[in-house]
Design a protein around this motif. Structure first.
Motif, PDB file in Angstrom:
ATOM      1  N   CYS A  18       0.854  -1.077  -0.046  1.00  0.00           N
ATOM      2  CA  CYS A  18      -0.125  -0.082   0.062  1.00  0.00           C
ATOM      3  C   CYS A  18       0.970   1.117  -0.191  1.00  0.00           C
ATOM      4  O   CYS A  18       0.588   2.210  -0.823  1.00  0.00           O
ATOM      5  CB  CYS A  18      -0.960  -0.176   1.195  1.00  0.00           C
ATOM      6  SG  CYS A  18      -2.245  -1.248   1.116  1.00  0.00           S
ATOM      7  N   SER A  19       1.890   1.150   0.754  1.00  0.00           N
ATOM      8  CA  SER A  19       2.997   2.373   0.734  1.00  0.00           C
ATOM      9  C   SER A  19       3.293   2.672  -0.722  1.00  0.00           C
ATOM     10  O   SER A  19       3.601   3.923  -0.990  1.00  0.00           O
ATOM     11  CB  SER A  19       3.797   2.149   2.109  1.00  0.00           C
ATOM     12  OG  SER A  19       3.453   2.132   3.109  1.00  0.00           O
ATOM     13  N   VAL A  20       3.905   1.569  -1.481  1.00  0.00           N
ATOM     14  CA  VAL A  20       4.438   1.671  -2.357  1.00  0.00           C
ATOM     15  C   VAL A  20       3.541   2.456  -3.527  1.00  0.00           C
ATOM     16  O   VAL A  20       3.790   3.233  -4.307  1.00  0.00           O
ATOM     17  CB  VAL A  20       5.258   0.397  -3.078  1.00  0.00           C
ATOM     18  CG1 VAL A  20       5.451   0.526  -4.312  1.00  0.00           C
ATOM     19  CG2 VAL A  20       6.358   0.152  -2.215  1.00  0.00           C
ATOM     20  N   LYS A  73       4.122   5.857  -5.422  1.00  0.00           N
ATOM     21  CA  LYS A  73       4.072   6.006  -6.982  1.00  0.00           C
ATOM     22  C   LYS A  73       3.158   6.714  -7.585  1.00  0.00           C
ATOM     23  O   LYS A  73       3.057   7.120  -8.690  1.00  0.00           O
ATOM     24  CB  LYS A  73       4.061   4.656  -7.403  1.00  0.00           C
ATOM     25  CG  LYS A  73       5.550   3.736  -7.188  1.00  0.00           C
ATOM     26  CD  LYS A  73       5.577   2.482  -7.946  1.00  0.00           C
ATOM     27  CE  LYS A  73       7.011   1.844  -7.878  1.00  0.00           C
ATOM     28  NZ  LYS A  73       7.974   2.446  -8.478  1.00  0.00           N
ATOM     29  N   ASN A  74       1.816   6.871  -7.102  1.00  0.00           N
ATOM     30  CA  ASN A  74       0.679   7.641  -7.528  1.00  0.00           C
ATOM     31  C   ASN A  74       0.394   8.997  -6.880  1.00  0.00           C
ATOM     32  O   ASN A  74      -0.597   9.177  -7.030  1.00  0.00           O
ATOM     33  CB  ASN A  74      -0.679   6.769  -7.345  1.00  0.00           C
ATOM     34  CG  ASN A  74      -0.438   5.435  -8.211  1.00  0.00           C
ATOM     35  OD1 ASN A  74      -0.537   5.499  -9.344  1.00  0.00           O
ATOM     36  ND2 ASN A  74      -0.388   4.298  -7.562  1.00  0.00           N
ATOM     37  N   VAL A  82      -3.855   9.400  -6.660  1.00  0.00           N
ATOM     38  CA  VAL A  82      -4.548   8.331  -7.193  1.00  0.00           C
ATOM     39  C   VAL A  82      -4.261   6.967  -6.736  1.00  0.00           C
ATOM     40  O   VAL A  82      -3.369   6.431  -7.238  1.00  0.00           O
ATOM     41  CB  VAL A  82      -4.615   8.655  -8.741  1.00  0.00           C
ATOM     42  CG1 VAL A  82      -5.738   7.495  -9.417  1.00  0.00           C
ATOM     43  CG2 VAL A  82      -4.842   9.770  -9.189  1.00  0.00           C
ATOM     44  N   VAL A  83      -5.010   6.496  -5.974  1.00  0.00           N
ATOM     45  CA  VAL A  83      -4.608   5.072  -5.530  1.00  0.00           C
ATOM     46  C   VAL A  83      -6.286   4.264  -5.443  1.00  0.00           C
ATOM     47  O   VAL A  83      -6.589   3.812  -6.728  1.00  0.00           O
ATOM     48  CB  VAL A  83      -4.211   4.800  -3.998  1.00  0.00           C
ATOM     49  CG1 VAL A  83      -4.145   3.522  -3.702  1.00  0.00           C
ATOM     50  CG2 VAL A  83      -2.983   5.672  -3.825  1.00  0.00           C
ATOM     51  N   PRO A 114       4.028  14.259   1.403  1.00  0.00           N
ATOM     52  CA  PRO A 114       4.742  13.477   2.257  1.00  0.00           C
ATOM     53  C   PRO A 114       5.853  12.804   1.572  1.00  0.00           C
ATOM     54  O   PRO A 114       6.174  12.722   0.307  1.00  0.00           O
ATOM     55  CB  PRO A 114       3.601  12.407   2.663  1.00  0.00           C
ATOM     56  CG  PRO A 114       2.961  12.270   1.411  1.00  0.00           C
ATOM     57  CD  PRO A 114       2.876  13.765   0.723  1.00  0.00           C
ATOM     58  N   GLY A 115       6.907  12.034   2.306  1.00  0.00           N
ATOM     59  CA  GLY A 115       7.838  11.206   1.855  1.00  0.00           C
ATOM     60  C   GLY A 115       8.960  11.798   1.250  1.00  0.00           C
ATOM     61  O   GLY A 115       9.586  11.292   0.392  1.00  0.00           O
ATOM     62  N   LEU A 116       9.310  13.150   1.433  1.00  0.00           N
ATOM     63  CA  LEU A 116      10.417  13.821   0.816  1.00  0.00           C
ATOM     64  C   LEU A 116      11.713  13.803   1.670  1.00  0.00           C
ATOM     65  O   LEU A 116      11.687  13.825   2.997  1.00  0.00           O
ATOM     66  CB  LEU A 116      10.116  15.174   0.692  1.00  0.00           C
ATOM     67  CG  LEU A 116       8.836  15.607   0.061  1.00  0.00           C
ATOM     68  CD1 LEU A 116       8.573  17.059   0.214  1.00  0.00           C
ATOM     69  CD2 LEU A 116       9.210  15.307  -1.557  1.00  0.00           C
ATOM     70  N   SER A 117      12.919  13.912   1.094  1.00  0.00           N
ATOM     71  CA  SER A 117      14.135  13.813   1.933  1.00  0.00           C
ATOM     72  C   SER A 117      14.100  15.233   2.489  1.00  0.00           C
ATOM     73  O   SER A 117      13.561  16.167   1.945  1.00  0.00           O
ATOM     74  CB  SER A 117      15.399  13.603   0.720  1.00  0.00           C
ATOM     75  OG  SER A 117      15.574  14.960  -0.087  1.00  0.00           O
TER      76      SER A 117
END
Length: 135
Positions: free
Chosen positions: A32-34, A38-39, A54-55, A109-112
């Motif tokens: 689910c995280s991937v 990716k979307n 979009v998931v 979310p999920g940025l360096s």
């Protein structure tokens, strides 16, 4: 009873079942995280921050720079361990809430850490420039 039997086969079955359940939960969470990662797309266009997620459900957000009131970086303990950050964009007229992120119209979310700081600074400059020029 299976758990209270004199031999350890009941306990072994219980432990193997628990281990299988944990593995299934971890694999599903990772999958689910991937998918979410990716979307999730974003763009800093000429006049607005635009995001698309979009998931299962589609969500499109467009925030004009002149509406941006505040841009925060949020890092949970796990995110700090992983070297990640989340950008929270708060706008005029969007309901604020007591918990972090609930009053944010835009989330990235999920940025360096480095990317998050660059994007935050860019959003602040663009928002400030739009307000000062009256656009």
């Amino acid at each position: 009873s299976l758990i209270f039997s004199k031999d350890s086969s009941g306990l072994t079955v219980l432990l193997v079942g628990a281990l299988i359940l944990i593995v299934v939960v971890v694999v599903l969470s990772w999958f689910c995280s991937v998918l979410v990662y990716k979307n999730y797309k974003y763009e800093l266009s000429e006049d607005a921050y635009k995001a698309e997620r979009v998931v299962i459900n589609k969500r499109y957000v467009s925030i004009p720079y002149e509406m941006i009131q505040n841009v925060d970086l949020h890092r949970t303990l796990l995110a700090r361990i992983l070297g990640l950050s989340e950008i929270l964009i708060q706008t005029a007229g969007y309901g604020a809430s007591g918990s972090i992120g609930k009053g944010s119209e835009g989330k990235l979310p999920g940025l360096s850490v480095q990317d998050a700081e660059k994007i935050r600074d860019s959003l602040i400059v663009r928002a400030k420039g739009r307000k000062e020029s009256g656009l």
